[in-house]
Every structure is written in C-alpha cells, then in structure tokens.
Design an enzyme around this catalytic site. Structure first.
Site, PDB file in Angstrom:
ATOM      1  N   CYS A 262       0.842  -1.208   0.000  1.00  0.00           N
ATOM      2  CA  CYS A 262       0.000   0.000   0.000  1.00  0.00           C
ATOM      3  C   CYS A 262       0.873   1.253   0.000  1.00  0.00           C
ATOM      4  O   CYS A 262       1.513   1.528  -1.008  1.00  0.00           O
ATOM      5  CB  CYS A 262      -1.010  -0.045   1.131  1.00  0.00           C
ATOM      6  SG  CYS A 262      -2.443   0.973   0.750  1.00  0.00           S
TER       7      CYS A 262
ATOM      8  N   HIS B 238      -3.639  -5.108   0.135  1.00  0.00           N
ATOM      9  CA  HIS B 238      -3.065  -5.667   1.367  1.00  0.00           C
ATOM     10  C   HIS B 238      -3.183  -7.192   1.360  1.00  0.00           C
ATOM     11  O   HIS B 238      -4.164  -7.724   1.875  1.00  0.00           O
ATOM     12  CB  HIS B 238      -3.818  -5.135   2.585  1.00  0.00           C
ATOM     13  CG  HIS B 238      -3.630  -3.680   2.836  1.00  0.00           C
ATOM     14  ND1 HIS B 238      -2.705  -3.190   3.729  1.00  0.00           N
ATOM     15  CD2 HIS B 238      -4.257  -2.600   2.307  1.00  0.00           C
ATOM     16  CE1 HIS B 238      -2.761  -1.870   3.737  1.00  0.00           C
ATOM     17  NE2 HIS B 238      -3.694  -1.485   2.890  1.00  0.00           N
TER      18      HIS B 238
ATOM     19  N   GLU C 238      -1.748  -9.156   3.230  1.00  0.00           N
ATOM     20  CA  GLU C 238      -1.620  -9.686   4.597  1.00  0.00           C
ATOM     21  C   GLU C 238      -2.970  -9.978   5.247  1.00  0.00           C
ATOM     22  O   GLU C 238      -3.043 -10.751   6.197  1.00  0.00           O
ATOM     23  CB  GLU C 238      -0.806  -8.722   5.479  1.00  0.00           C
ATOM     24  CG  GLU C 238      -1.487  -7.414   5.878  1.00  0.00           C
ATOM     25  CD  GLU C 238      -1.326  -6.285   4.857  1.00  0.00           C
ATOM     26  OE1 GLU C 238      -1.072  -6.580   3.675  1.00  0.00           O
ATOM     27  OE2 GLU C 238      -1.487  -5.105   5.253  1.00  0.00           O
TER      28      GLU C 238
HETATM   29  N1  GLN Z   1      -1.987   6.681   2.589  1.00  0.00           N
HETATM   30  C1  GLN Z   1      -2.094   5.908   1.403  1.00  0.00           C
HETATM   31  C2  GLN Z   1      -3.445   6.082   0.731  1.00  0.00           C
HETATM   32  O1  GLN Z   1      -4.390   6.486   1.331  1.00  0.00           O
HETATM   33  C3  GLN Z   1      -1.810   4.441   1.668  1.00  0.00           C
HETATM   34  C4  GLN Z   1      -2.756   3.787   2.630  1.00  0.00           C
HETATM   35  C5  GLN Z   1      -2.251   2.508   3.205  1.00  0.00           C
HETATM   36  O2  GLN Z   1      -1.048   2.261   3.247  1.00  0.00           O
HETATM   37  N2  GLN Z   1      -3.156   1.690   3.734  1.00  0.00           N
HETATM   38  O3  GLN Z   1      -3.583   5.782  -0.436  1.00  0.00           O
END
Ligand code: GLN
Length: 538
Positions: free
Chosen positions: A382, A508, A510
């Site tokens: 992410c 994600h 995970e």
């Molecule tokens: N801050 C970033 C976004 O909003 C990544 C979010 C995250 O790592 N869950 O796109």
C-alpha cells in the site's frame, strides 16, 4: 441443528486474549466439521476502528466486504479460514446509530427509547443476525472490554437475556487472569472469584472458565475455583503462556474445551477434530532451525499490534518454507542515508509498511533506494508500494520532487494521486477504497507466477493511486505495472523484473493469509529472501 451461541467475556484485566481463545475454539469446532463464525462486539462509541490510530487500537483489519474492523477479526480468519464481514464486528456506535435512525423514522411508535429494551434488543438482533442466515452451526460472540466496565453493561444484559431465551443453545465462557505473585511464590485465584461474582451480579453464570496463567494451575486450585465460582471442575481450563498463539487450539483440546462445550450444548460427540493439517504446520514450526531475517520499515514499530497481519503472514510463510522468522523492526523516522547500510545490510528481505501521512516517509525512501540499488528482495504494501513508485520517479526517472499528493499537494510530479472517486469526499469514516476488488495480473510476471494464476481478488484500504499518466515512463525504465483493476485500470501491482524480487502491491495481501492457506505472495517473498541469503553465504 439449531444455531448455537457461545459468548466469550473477560474479567480482571484486558488483553487476556479473548480473541485467541474464541479463535481456538472455533478452529476446533471447524475441525469437527461444524460451520462456525466468530463476531466481536466492541463497547466503544466509534462506528468502526477505521478512524482510530494504531496507538489506540493496533492494526485496522479490513474484511472482504470493505469493513474496517477490529484486529481480532484477523485472528478469526487466520484460525478458521472463514472470511468475516461487516456483520462480524459491531460497536456501540453502530448500535446507537441504528436505534437513533429507527427513532427518527418513527419505528418506536411514540415510545420512550431506552437502553433496556431498545439498545439491548438491537444488540440481540445483531448477535443473532449471522445465526439467522442459516449459514452457521455455531456463532461465537466475543464481548470486548472487561466485566465491570460501564460500557459493557448493555452487552452483558443482552447476553443474560439471550441465555434465558436460548437455554442450552447458549453458553458463556469467561476468561480471567490468575496472577503469579513472585514474592509469595503463589498463584492467586481471588481476582478470578471477584470477576465471576461481578458477572453473577449481572445475572450471568459462566459455564466454562478459562484462566490465563504463567504457571500450571494445580488440581486443588481448580477444585477451589470450581467450588467458589459455581462451575464444574472439568470446565475450569487453564490457558498457559505458549511460544506461539497457534498452539492454543491444541492446548484447549488437550483439556477437552471443545468436548465440554459440545456436551453442555447437548450436541452429540461423534468424532475427534481433524487437526492433521494444523498439526503439520505446528511440526514445521517446531522443526525449523534456520532463520530468515526480514526487516520491516514503518513508523509504528514500537507497537506490537500495529502490523499484526503482516507479522502473522510473514511467520506463516517462513514456517511453510521451514524457517524461523527473525523480524527486525526498523523505525522509518530514524532511518537516514548515513545508517541505512548498517541497518539493512543483514536483512534477507525488506518490507515497506502501509501507512498514512508524511511522518516517517523519508526513511522509507532511503530504505527503498538502498534495497533497489543492492537488489535486496523488497515488498512494498500500500503506502509501501506508493513509496516504491515515488523513489523510482525521483532517483531513476530524475523527476525531482516527485511525490504523492497526500504528502505534497503542489508537487510537479504527482506520480501518486488522489483517486478520482475520492475527490468529492470529505468525511473520514469508511470512505476509502475498501475491501476486495478484482485484479488482473500480466502473465509471465513474477506476481502471476507466485499466485499461479492471473485473475485475483485482494483487499484494499487507500485513497491514493498510481498516476497512469506516468505509466509508460516507468515501464520503459524498468518498473512494470503488472497488475491492474480490469474495469478501472487502477494499477494494483508494480514490479521490477530485473531485480531478485522487487514488488509493490496497492492492496493488502496480509489480510488474507491464514494458517491453512498462507498467502502465495508472502510465500514467494520469503523464498526469495532465503535464496538471497544463500547467495550471500556462498
Ligand atoms: N496513505 C495511502 C493512501 O491512502 C496508503 C494507505 C495505506 O497504506 N493503507 O492511499
């Protein structure tokens, strides 16, 4: 079979591991062939934990249907392999919101709206919601907080009523703590007795007691607790500290927790739980002697729960690769180009963690540059993936000041930008791009090879995205966009094919790695880390 409802409450102190006990019982019941789900009721007023920062509440877990949930739901999935949904995590905020909406609609026909019966009825409706779908034989409900908290009272009153209504189809397991007083060299049962009294005061007699303890509870103590707490002696179960949470189901089974529950709920016991695959995992875990060392670069490294699902995914993948995981936390706020070589040189692989906001971001760029230039297996998740893109833009494409508009509104090179659908959103709660979306992988890419397929579905939690205007430049210089959403063309995966293993995912992975079904990308990442370690040792 009629749906059975099991309630798990806790007393004495918080953080006793109600989630692990609930998960362990569910794991055993599932291994006996029952359809099981676990839900968590959290007594706080927030609608969901999505707006809570990790200092408050550890990791925010995300369900397939896009609910930002308590991290215990991660344990539920890891132990049972059963996906959870929005219905598996209810908060006081949601209960009140729903009651107030009904009041505004006039559903209460002029009645005074009160905690009893309106709030408790709403809690009961939510407790039974999953059971009423007909999809489950057992619904395990974990009540957050501790007996005696003001916030927990409406939940406990609902449990009391449900037990009265459901008879032998309901059961209560109470988890307490038995402290060891080192000076007296004694375990103390008094806090347990008090906590059970508190539960009895609100009309709940626990059927089973699970005692968290550092030392073995003697048969004599067991009898004493049983007598004073009105519980049968065999239903007093100890949960002694073990070196892995994944051993807890076995510990519970050794003391017949699953059988006791079935017997008390009048369910015939036909066979033993089929735990072979689980036991195979534990054997691998115990047999592993060689280590694989992974560095996790993030800003919440001092909080043990902030990256829970990543830790567990890495651990599962290491175990399946016959390795012990050595996880080294690297504070991104304290990582500079002066010490990056020192801090990363011994890593077999590096994870760049998800996150929000500017703090600690520069350390992530420093780590990524080092990993890219030294060809260390690297996994960006992410925000970690977004940082991969930004670092590449700055140091390979020469786009000075390239950034995400999350960090710099006015950047000349907005290689990561706010998603179109996000531009009109101002509310913070539940408004990100959340939950599972389709992703198509380019065949022949390393990700596609890891998954063994090209059509996947993964969970998201973000507002910003790769800016497709730059796609050609990235691809020409060696960073390929190898996964995208088939309808919106949002870039979901980047990879550098000429590196050992350099992959970033906007999603994600995970959140969907479980003990019996570890995530293929983590498996592949750990494999690459092991190979890299072997290369260096040559
Ligand atoms: N801050 C970033 C976004 O909003 C990544 C979010 C995250 O790592 N869950 O796109």
């Amino acid at each position: 079979m009629e749906t059975k409802y099991i309630f798990v409450t806790g007393g004495v102190v918080s953080s006793l591991g109600k989630g692990i006990i609930s998960s362990s019982l569910a794991c055993l019941l599932k291994a006996r062939g029952y359809r099981v789900t676990i839900q968590k009721f959290d007594p706080y007023i927030n609608i969901d934990p999505g707006t809570l920062n990790p200092y408050e509440h550890g990791e925010c877990y995300v369900t397939v249907d896009g609910h930002e949930a308590d991290l215990d739901l991660g344990h539920y999935e890891r132990f049972t392999n059963v996906p959870t949904t929005r219905a598996n995590n209810v908060t006081t905020g949601r209960i009140y919101q729903s009651v107030i909406d009904k009041e505004r609609r006039g559903d209460y026909l002029g009645k005074t709206v009160q905690i009893v019966p309106h709030i408790t009825d709403e809690i009961k409706r939510n407790v039974k919601y999953l059971g009423n779908t007909g999809n489950f034989d057992f619904v395990i409900t974990e009540i957050g907080g501790t007996v005696g908290d003001i916030e927990s009272l409406p939940y406990l009153e609902s449990v009391r009523q449900l037990r009265w209504e459901l008879g032998s189809n309901a059961l209560c397991i109470h988890l307490t703590y038995v402290p060891y007083i080192a000076a007296a060299k004694e375990l103390k049962t008094k806090p347990t007795q008090h906590s059970v009294k508190q539960l009895q005061e609100v009309g709940i007699q626990p059927d089973v007691l699970v005692l968290r303890t550092e030392k073995d509870i003697t048969p004599e103590m067991r009898r004493k607790i049983a007598l004073f707490c009105n519980v049968s002696p065999e239903a007093v179960i100890q949960s002694i500290d073990v070196n892995s949470i994944y051993k807890v189901p076995i510990k519970m089974h050794e003391q017949h927790l699953d059988e006791i529950v079935l017997r008390k709920m009048c369910v015939p016991i036909e066979c033993e739980p089929h735990m072979d695959p689980w036991m195979a995992f534990l054997s691998k875990m115990d047999a592993a002697t060689e280590t694989v060392t992974i560095g996790l670069v993030g800003k919440y490294v001092e909080l043990q729960d902030a990256y829970k699902s990543i830790n567990e995914s890495l651990f599962q993948a290491a175990t399946y690769n016959d390795r012990k995981l050595r996880l080294v936390y690297i504070h991104s706020e304290r990582l500079t180009s002066a010490d990056v070589a020192d801090k990363l040189a011994d890593m077999d692989g590096v994870i760049i963690a998800p996150g929000f906001g500017q703090r600690g971001i520069d350390g992530k760029f420093v780590a990524l540059r080092y990993c890219r230039e030294h060809d260390i297996p690297t996994f960006g998740i992410c925000l970690g993936m977004q940082c991969m893109v930004i670092e590449f833009a700055r140091n390979v494409l020469g786009l000075e000041g390239a950034n995400s508009t999350e960090m710099d509104h006015a950047t000349l090179y907005n290689v990561i930008d706010l998603m179109e659908e996000q531009k009109s959103i101002s509310n913070m709660g539940g408004t990100m791009r959340l939950g599972a979306y389709d992703c198509r992988l380019i065949s022949g890419s390393r990700v596609a090879e890891a998954y063994g397929k090209t059509e996947i579905k993964e969970r998201h939690r973000h507002r910003f995205e790769f800016n497709n205007d730059y796609r050609n430049r990235f691809e020409a210089a060696g960073m390929k966009c190898v996964g995208e959403n088939p309808t919106t063309h949002l870039v979901e995966v980047v990879e550098m094919p000429d590196k050992r293993w350099f992959i970033g995912t906007q999603y994600h992975p995970e959140y969907s790695s479980t003990v019996l079904s570890p995530h293929p990308l983590f498996i592949s990442f750990i494999r690459a880390a092991i190979a890299y370690k072997a290369d260096r040792e040559k």
